[in-house]
Motif scaffolding. Structure first.
Motif, PDB file in Angstrom:
ATOM      1  N   LEU A 121      40.584 -13.305  61.352  1.00  0.00           N
ATOM      2  CA  LEU A 121      40.243 -14.530  62.091  1.00  0.00           C
ATOM      3  C   LEU A 121      41.025 -14.634  63.392  1.00  0.00           C
ATOM      4  N   ALA A 122      42.301 -14.289  63.350  1.00  0.00           N
ATOM      5  CA  ALA A 122      43.113 -14.335  64.570  1.00  0.00           C
ATOM      6  C   ALA A 122      42.610 -13.316  65.586  1.00  0.00           C
ATOM      7  N   PRO A 146      48.474 -18.836  50.998  1.00  0.00           N
ATOM      8  CA  PRO A 146      47.032 -18.946  51.240  1.00  0.00           C
ATOM      9  C   PRO A 146      46.724 -19.181  52.715  1.00  0.00           C
ATOM     10  N   LEU A 147      45.528 -18.792  53.092  1.00  0.00           N
ATOM     11  CA  LEU A 147      45.091 -18.922  54.473  1.00  0.00           C
ATOM     12  C   LEU A 147      44.890 -20.386  54.832  1.00  0.00           C
ATOM     13  N   SER A 148      45.387 -20.772  55.992  1.00  0.00           N
ATOM     14  CA  SER A 148      45.206 -22.126  56.511  1.00  0.00           C
ATOM     15  C   SER A 148      45.094 -22.026  58.024  1.00  0.00           C
ATOM     16  N   ALA A 149      44.763 -23.143  58.655  1.00  0.00           N
ATOM     17  CA  ALA A 149      44.651 -23.157  60.114  1.00  0.00           C
ATOM     18  C   ALA A 149      45.995 -22.826  60.762  1.00  0.00           C
ATOM     19  N   ARG A 184      48.349 -20.911  59.505  1.00  0.00           N
ATOM     20  CA  ARG A 184      48.616 -19.479  59.334  1.00  0.00           C
ATOM     21  C   ARG A 184      47.803 -18.659  60.330  1.00  0.00           C
ATOM     22  N   VAL A 185      46.540 -19.054  60.572  1.00  0.00           N
ATOM     23  CA  VAL A 185      45.719 -18.351  61.560  1.00  0.00           C
ATOM     24  C   VAL A 185      46.314 -18.527  62.954  1.00  0.00           C
ATOM     25  N   ALA A 186      46.795 -19.721  63.265  1.00  0.00           N
ATOM     26  CA  ALA A 186      47.437 -19.952  64.562  1.00  0.00           C
ATOM     27  C   ALA A 186      48.693 -19.094  64.712  1.00  0.00           C
ATOM     28  N   ALA A 210      49.179 -16.275  67.594  1.00  0.00           N
ATOM     29  CA  ALA A 210      50.336 -16.211  68.491  1.00  0.00           C
ATOM     30  C   ALA A 210      51.066 -14.879  68.340  1.00  0.00           C
ATOM     31  N   SER A 211      51.146 -14.391  67.122  1.00  0.00           N
ATOM     32  CA  SER A 211      51.826 -13.119  66.878  1.00  0.00           C
ATOM     33  C   SER A 211      51.079 -11.947  67.502  1.00  0.00           C
ATOM     34  N   LEU A 212      49.748 -12.032  67.583  1.00  0.00           N
ATOM     35  CA  LEU A 212      48.976 -10.971  68.225  1.00  0.00           C
ATOM     36  C   LEU A 212      49.321 -10.844  69.699  1.00  0.00           C
TER      37      LEU A 212
END
Length: 111
Positions: free
Chosen positions: A19-20, A75-78, A80-82, A86-88
């Motif tokens: 997703l990210a 678990p996946l959450s908004a 965690r995706v954010a 940012a880490s990408l």
């Protein structure tokens, strides 16, 4: 589902990085357009900036997934995706900061 399956154990990391990465590709397209128009103003410049940014985030996704996927258990959450998003974009900072601080310190009784 088998809980011994390695992909099952990595499901949160796989979903988060996927997703990210989708969001990062869209952000790279927008940034490539803006930077290309800002610096050169041609279609070729937009494509070059987009290609460079795309390569950057795809390599970052691979590096981050290899380094932190086995530790991702929440678990996946908004949020965690954010964090993955940012880490990408900040993956070189995260990679070199961890590598620089991971060296062995002085042993007991050594200054």
């Amino acid at each position: 589902m088998s809980y011994q399956d390695p992909l099952w154990k990595l499901r949160h990391a796989l979903a988060g990085v996927a997703l990210a990465l989708v969001l990062a590709v869209l952000a790279a397209a927008f940034a490539g357009r803006v930077l290309g128009d800002l610096f050169v103003g041609s279609y070729g410049a937009r494509v070059a900036f987009y290609g460079a940014l795309l390569l950057y985030v795809v390599v970052g996704a691979g590096v981050l997934f290899a380094k932190v996927a086995q530790h991702e258990t929440r678990p996946l959450s908004a949020g965690r995706v954010a964090l993955w998003f940012a880490s990408l974009w900040l993956w070189p900072v995260l990679l070199f900061a961890r590598r620089g601080g991971a060296g062995p310190g002085p042993g007991p009784g050594q200054p």
